[in-house]
Design a protein around this motif. Structure first.
Motif, PDB file in Angstrom:
ATOM      1  N   ILE A 120      45.165  40.324  38.918  1.00  0.00           N
ATOM      2  CA  ILE A 120      45.079  41.031  39.785  1.00  0.00           C
ATOM      3  C   ILE A 120      43.820  41.350  40.585  1.00  0.00           C
ATOM      4  O   ILE A 120      42.468  41.284  40.019  1.00  0.00           O
ATOM      5  CB  ILE A 120      45.732  42.553  39.516  1.00  0.00           C
ATOM      6  N   GLY A 121      43.603  41.350  41.950  1.00  0.00           N
ATOM      7  CA  GLY A 121      42.540  41.507  42.575  1.00  0.00           C
ATOM      8  C   GLY A 121      42.110  42.721  43.093  1.00  0.00           C
ATOM      9  O   GLY A 121      40.883  43.469  43.341  1.00  0.00           O
ATOM     10  N   PHE A 122      43.082  43.754  44.129  1.00  0.00           N
ATOM     11  CA  PHE A 122      42.987  44.593  44.682  1.00  0.00           C
ATOM     12  C   PHE A 122      41.920  44.500  45.707  1.00  0.00           C
ATOM     13  O   PHE A 122      40.693  45.138  45.556  1.00  0.00           O
ATOM     14  CB  PHE A 122      42.454  45.910  43.990  1.00  0.00           C
ATOM     15  N   ALA A 123      42.008  43.443  46.732  1.00  0.00           N
ATOM     16  CA  ALA A 123      41.101  43.569  47.669  1.00  0.00           C
ATOM     17  C   ALA A 123      40.709  44.608  48.479  1.00  0.00           C
ATOM     18  O   ALA A 123      39.851  44.820  48.923  1.00  0.00           O
ATOM     19  CB  ALA A 123      41.690  42.429  48.654  1.00  0.00           C
ATOM     20  N   HIS A 124      41.867  45.746  48.651  1.00  0.00           N
ATOM     21  CA  HIS A 124      41.661  47.081  49.464  1.00  0.00           C
ATOM     22  C   HIS A 124      41.254  47.989  48.383  1.00  0.00           C
ATOM     23  O   HIS A 124      42.189  48.207  47.392  1.00  0.00           O
ATOM     24  CB  HIS A 124      43.057  47.198  50.127  1.00  0.00           C
ATOM     25  N   ARG A 125      40.391  48.716  48.523  1.00  0.00           N
ATOM     26  CA  ARG A 125      39.938  49.669  47.725  1.00  0.00           C
ATOM     27  C   ARG A 125      39.455  49.511  46.431  1.00  0.00           C
ATOM     28  O   ARG A 125      39.866  50.249  45.391  1.00  0.00           O
ATOM     29  CB  ARG A 125      40.971  50.844  47.729  1.00  0.00           C
ATOM     30  N   ARG A 126      39.003  48.184  46.188  1.00  0.00           N
ATOM     31  CA  ARG A 126      38.710  47.789  44.737  1.00  0.00           C
ATOM     32  C   ARG A 126      37.588  48.675  44.312  1.00  0.00           C
ATOM     33  O   ARG A 126      37.393  48.985  43.070  1.00  0.00           O
ATOM     34  CB  ARG A 126      38.372  46.226  45.031  1.00  0.00           C
ATOM     35  N   ALA A 127      36.542  48.978  44.995  1.00  0.00           N
ATOM     36  CA  ALA A 127      35.463  49.719  44.527  1.00  0.00           C
ATOM     37  C   ALA A 127      35.949  50.876  43.803  1.00  0.00           C
ATOM     38  O   ALA A 127      35.666  51.481  42.838  1.00  0.00           O
ATOM     39  CB  ALA A 127      34.571  49.692  45.534  1.00  0.00           C
ATOM     40  N   GLU A 128      36.818  51.628  44.607  1.00  0.00           N
ATOM     41  CA  GLU A 128      37.284  53.023  44.433  1.00  0.00           C
ATOM     42  C   GLU A 128      38.138  52.908  43.109  1.00  0.00           C
ATOM     43  O   GLU A 128      38.064  53.523  42.161  1.00  0.00           O
ATOM     44  CB  GLU A 128      38.078  53.454  45.529  1.00  0.00           C
ATOM     45  N   TRP A 129      39.183  51.885  42.959  1.00  0.00           N
ATOM     46  CA  TRP A 129      39.905  51.827  41.948  1.00  0.00           C
ATOM     47  C   TRP A 129      38.964  51.301  40.485  1.00  0.00           C
ATOM     48  O   TRP A 129      39.166  51.939  39.453  1.00  0.00           O
ATOM     49  CB  TRP A 129      40.957  50.675  42.021  1.00  0.00           C
ATOM     50  N   THR A 149      51.522  47.869  42.143  1.00  0.00           N
ATOM     51  CA  THR A 149      51.045  49.036  43.097  1.00  0.00           C
ATOM     52  C   THR A 149      50.247  50.053  42.035  1.00  0.00           C
ATOM     53  O   THR A 149      50.798  50.514  41.071  1.00  0.00           O
ATOM     54  CB  THR A 149      52.184  49.735  43.371  1.00  0.00           C
ATOM     55  N   ALA A 150      49.162  50.368  42.400  1.00  0.00           N
ATOM     56  CA  ALA A 150      48.245  51.360  41.658  1.00  0.00           C
ATOM     57  C   ALA A 150      47.960  52.474  42.476  1.00  0.00           C
ATOM     58  O   ALA A 150      47.927  52.410  43.926  1.00  0.00           O
ATOM     59  CB  ALA A 150      46.736  50.673  41.253  1.00  0.00           C
ATOM     60  N   ASN A 177      45.280  54.191  31.708  1.00  0.00           N
ATOM     61  CA  ASN A 177      46.796  54.001  31.413  1.00  0.00           C
ATOM     62  C   ASN A 177      46.782  53.148  30.266  1.00  0.00           C
ATOM     63  O   ASN A 177      46.434  52.209  30.144  1.00  0.00           O
ATOM     64  CB  ASN A 177      47.269  53.245  32.590  1.00  0.00           C
ATOM     65  N   GLU A 178      47.779  53.827  29.259  1.00  0.00           N
ATOM     66  CA  GLU A 178      48.237  53.159  27.941  1.00  0.00           C
ATOM     67  C   GLU A 178      49.245  52.039  28.026  1.00  0.00           C
ATOM     68  O   GLU A 178      49.454  51.289  27.205  1.00  0.00           O
ATOM     69  CB  GLU A 178      48.056  54.185  27.044  1.00  0.00           C
ATOM     70  N   THR A 179      50.073  52.492  28.913  1.00  0.00           N
ATOM     71  CA  THR A 179      51.422  51.493  28.978  1.00  0.00           C
ATOM     72  C   THR A 179      51.009  50.241  29.697  1.00  0.00           C
ATOM     73  O   THR A 179      51.326  49.082  29.272  1.00  0.00           O
ATOM     74  CB  THR A 179      52.611  52.277  29.320  1.00  0.00           C
ATOM     75  N   ILE A 180      50.831  50.413  31.079  1.00  0.00           N
ATOM     76  CA  ILE A 180      50.387  49.193  31.788  1.00  0.00           C
ATOM     77  C   ILE A 180      48.793  49.261  31.954  1.00  0.00           C
ATOM     78  O   ILE A 180      48.279  50.329  32.884  1.00  0.00           O
ATOM     79  CB  ILE A 180      51.187  49.389  33.187  1.00  0.00           C
ATOM     80  N   ARG A 181      48.190  48.571  31.449  1.00  0.00           N
ATOM     81  CA  ARG A 181      46.715  48.318  31.800  1.00  0.00           C
ATOM     82  C   ARG A 181      46.221  47.392  32.435  1.00  0.00           C
ATOM     83  O   ARG A 181      46.740  45.993  32.221  1.00  0.00           O
ATOM     84  CB  ARG A 181      46.245  48.405  30.007  1.00  0.00           C
ATOM     85  N   VAL A 182      45.084  47.405  33.333  1.00  0.00           N
ATOM     86  CA  VAL A 182      44.602  46.595  34.187  1.00  0.00           C
ATOM     87  C   VAL A 182      43.031  46.873  33.943  1.00  0.00           C
ATOM     88  O   VAL A 182      42.554  47.892  34.015  1.00  0.00           O
ATOM     89  CB  VAL A 182      44.951  46.674  35.610  1.00  0.00           C
ATOM     90  N   THR A 183      42.451  45.865  33.349  1.00  0.00           N
ATOM     91  CA  THR A 183      41.001  45.723  33.071  1.00  0.00           C
ATOM     92  C   THR A 183      40.222  45.385  34.361  1.00  0.00           C
ATOM     93  O   THR A 183      40.828  44.893  35.443  1.00  0.00           O
ATOM     94  CB  THR A 183      41.040  44.570  32.126  1.00  0.00           C
ATOM     95  N   PRO A 184      38.919  45.729  34.250  1.00  0.00           N
ATOM     96  CA  PRO A 184      38.087  45.387  35.390  1.00  0.00           C
ATOM     97  C   PRO A 184      38.027  44.025  35.977  1.00  0.00           C
ATOM     98  O   PRO A 184      37.994  43.764  37.235  1.00  0.00           O
ATOM     99  CB  PRO A 184      36.915  45.949  35.032  1.00  0.00           C
ATOM    100  N   ASP A 185      38.336  43.152  35.117  1.00  0.00           N
ATOM    101  CA  ASP A 185      38.292  41.706  35.526  1.00  0.00           C
ATOM    102  C   ASP A 185      39.667  41.354  35.981  1.00  0.00           C
ATOM    103  O   ASP A 185      39.937  39.911  36.083  1.00  0.00           O
ATOM    104  CB  ASP A 185      37.816  40.706  34.550  1.00  0.00           C
ATOM    105  N   GLY A 186      40.689  42.151  36.191  1.00  0.00           N
ATOM    106  CA  GLY A 186      41.886  41.991  36.607  1.00  0.00           C
ATOM    107  C   GLY A 186      42.964  41.648  35.517  1.00  0.00           C
ATOM    108  O   GLY A 186      44.213  41.144  36.087  1.00  0.00           O
ATOM    109  N   LEU A 214      50.711  39.906  41.882  1.00  0.00           N
ATOM    110  CA  LEU A 214      50.435  39.319  40.426  1.00  0.00           C
ATOM    111  C   LEU A 214      50.947  37.824  40.693  1.00  0.00           C
ATOM    112  O   LEU A 214      52.104  37.134  40.628  1.00  0.00           O
ATOM    113  CB  LEU A 214      51.589  39.846  39.512  1.00  0.00           C
ATOM    114  N   LYS A 215      49.754  37.170  40.782  1.00  0.00           N
ATOM    115  CA  LYS A 215      49.741  35.334  41.052  1.00  0.00           C
ATOM    116  C   LYS A 215      49.606  34.781  39.803  1.00  0.00           C
ATOM    117  O   LYS A 215      49.500  35.368  38.760  1.00  0.00           O
ATOM    118  CB  LYS A 215      48.765  34.981  41.809  1.00  0.00           C
ATOM    119  N   HIS A 216      50.433  33.448  39.431  1.00  0.00           N
ATOM    120  CA  HIS A 216      50.333  32.851  38.725  1.00  0.00           C
ATOM    121  C   HIS A 216      50.913  32.977  37.375  1.00  0.00           C
ATOM    122  O   HIS A 216      50.467  32.726  36.251  1.00  0.00           O
ATOM    123  CB  HIS A 216      48.541  32.246  38.300  1.00  0.00           C
TER     124      HIS A 216
END
Length: 542
Positions: free
Chosen positions: A251-260, A286-287, A215-224, A25-27
């Motif tokens: 957030i970026g998820f460079a690894h397995r981003r497409a699957e996520w 961590t997802a 996920n309703e509690t911690i939500r991450v959108t497709p744009d991070g 989680l940057k910036h």
């Protein structure tokens, strides 16, 4: 051979059932960090309180008590957070029970060994399987004291097990004991306190299928974009509707981003956990999500293209490639690693060695990797190996559980299967049957390389030794071939040896004469003879 134990059959290990990816989680702004710390501390206190309640209930806990605990937590947080806390509490309590059972088994093994050795006369020699008597009276006396101590520990552990009492430390027992050894750990009291508080925070949420982005509690959108549902007492810190707080970091998820991304866009369940690395001062997310159960391939399919046998050691993997008939192919390979240093360094070393092993397996075209089904639970006891402290440290340093889980997960991504074999006698028989024959001036075979061949042959279903016992009759045509290198269907059985002449051995020659006259003798005689002997056909007279 009667003293050898029965070997268990080889099997294909089941594939991974879950996936976890992590990103930083940057910036984050100072306000973002204050919110994370406040939420983590609040929910961490609720988790500690709930764990204490669960431990007090012991074996008397039931579904009604679980629902009551969840209702109490819901009033101080939310229904989803309460569900995540109670689930984490039950998982931690169950883990403590499993560790307690393993501790009791370990004490049983130590007590059994001590009682046996104390019953033997002084200086009696042992065998490879059973230890002998103690060397002196002083050693016998010290071990008798240790037996009494282990029996007392065993009685206390059994009493706790029967009463359902467990001892759990949120944050970890090791970190708690570090508080008394700050100088050796090179920590100040403030640094230790910060690490202790961060380990006891609770910033996690289970996934929910059908909810927005899984996920309703911690939500991450497709744009991070990352947002969190604040608990009721901290709702005043919200900067968005419905009591949510949106962080400035992405957030970026460079690894397995497409699957996520495929999962969250389909609103499939994804669990998240946020934690602080106090050494680096960085926040990570961590997802994780579950995968459908992968059907393992049949064992014969895994053996079809050969196998790579891997011998696990304290500082390297010794691997050898074998074809489907069990013949070694090429040269031995070693993939080293260093298990000293921090846990992160050890984990990185194991991951790097496994990556090189799997990449090599993909290049040579095998379908599976054979590895020993190691479990040193009964081998680490101090009572079994006695003075062999170096050996106990050696086998304790091999991360067998983490190694198997990581190997299965990484191999599945490359389409490889893992075949687990019985580890009995692989090093001994490998050195006996393969080390010397494969050693050449340009190839140095170690005992570990030979063990890799033994493991691979066992995974392929072949015996470890290079050849079977000789045939019981005088001719191989009666009892079959001696070699066990190939399957019966790959090479035809020898037929009757063809005659060396153009006639059957029992038939007379057509001309009554041999095809070639015998050569003249070199023996010196008194008078040379000019008579040439010609062999007639055999005639039976009488």
């Amino acid at each position: 051979m009667g003293g050898l134990r029965k070997l268990t059959a080889s099997f294909v290990v089941s594939g991974p059932c879950g996936v976890a990816v992590r990103d930083r989680l940057k910036h984050l702004t100072p306000q973002d960090e204050r919110v994370l710390r406040a939420v983590g501390a609040h929910q961490g206190a609720l988790a500690s309180r709930d764990l204490k309640t669960r431990c007090v209930d012991g074996l008397e806990h039931g579904a009604q008590r679980w629902a009551s605990r969840k209702r109490e937590l819901t009033a101080l947080s939310s229904s989803r957070i309460a569900g995540a806390i109670t689930k984490a509490t039950h998982d931690q309590w169950a883990l403590a029970r499993r560790c307690q059972a393993a501790h009791i088994r370990n004490l049983d093994a130590g007590i059994k060994t001590l009682r046996h050795r104390l019953s033997l006369p002084f200086g009696e020699k042992g065998t490879k399987r059973v230890a002998g008597g103690y060397r002196s009276k002083s050693e016998w006396f010290r071990k008798s004291r240790r037996l009494a101590m282990l029996e007392a520990r065993h009685a206390a552990a059994v009493a706790d097990w029967q009463a359902g009492r467990v001892r759990v430390v949120r944050g970890g027992k090791r970190l708690l004991n570090t508080r008394h050894h700050l100088t050796e750990a090179r920590l100040t009291e403030d640094e230790w306190r910060e690490r202790w508080e961060a380990e006891r925070w609770f910033l996690a949420a289970d996934g929910e299928s059908g909810k927005r982005f899984g996920n309703e509690t911690i939500r991450v959108t497709p744009d991070g974009e990352v947002s969190i549902k604040l608990p009721v007492p901290l709702a005043l810190l919200a900067n968005a509707r419905h009591g949510r707080y949106i962080f400035t970091g992405r957030i970026g998820f460079a690894h397995r981003r497409a699957e996520w991304a495929d999962r969250i866009e389909a609103n499939r369940a994804v669990a998240y956990r946020i934690h602080l690395d106090t050494d680096r001062g960085r926040w990570y997310l961590t997802a994780s999500w579950q995968r459908p159960v992968i059907q393992t391939i049949p064992l014969e399919t895994a053996r079809a293209r050969g196998m790579i046998g891997v011998d696990t050691n304290a500082d390297h993997f010794a691997a050898y490639r074998l074809d489907r008939h069990g013949n070694p192919v090429g040269e031995p390979h070693r993939f080293g690693y260093d298990l000293s240093g921090s846990a992160g360094h050890r984990d990185a070393q194991i991951r790097h060695a496994l990556t090189r092993l799997i990449n090599w397996a993909v290049r040579v075209g095998v379908a599976a990797i054979g590895i020993e089904d190691l479990d040193f639970t009964a081998e680490k006891t101090r009572e079994k190996h006695g003075r062999r402290k170096r050996f106990r440290q050696l086998i304790s340093g091999i991360p067998t559980g983490k190694l198997k889980a990581r190997l299965v997960s990484m191999a599945a991504e490359q389409g490889l299967s893992i075949v687990a074999v019985d580890p009995a006698y692989t090093s001994r028989w490998g050195a006996q049957h393969w080390q010397k024959p494969l050693t050449t001036p340009r190839r140095k075979m170690s005992r570990h390389d030979a063990a890799g061949i033994a493991i691979g042959r066992r995974a392929l279903g072949h015996p470890v030794r290079r050849r079977t016992a000789p045939p019981p009759h005088d001719r191989s045509d009666r009892a079959g071939h001696r070699t066990a290198q190939a399957e019966p269907g790959d090479r035809g059985r020898k037929g009757t040896r063809p005659p060396t002449t153009d006639r059957h051995p029992g038939e007379p020659p057509p001309s009554g004469k041999r095809k070639r006259d015998p050569s003249a003798s070199n023996t010196v005689r008194d008078a040379p003879s000019t008579h040439r002997w010609v062999q007639d056909s055999l005639m039976h007279t009488g």
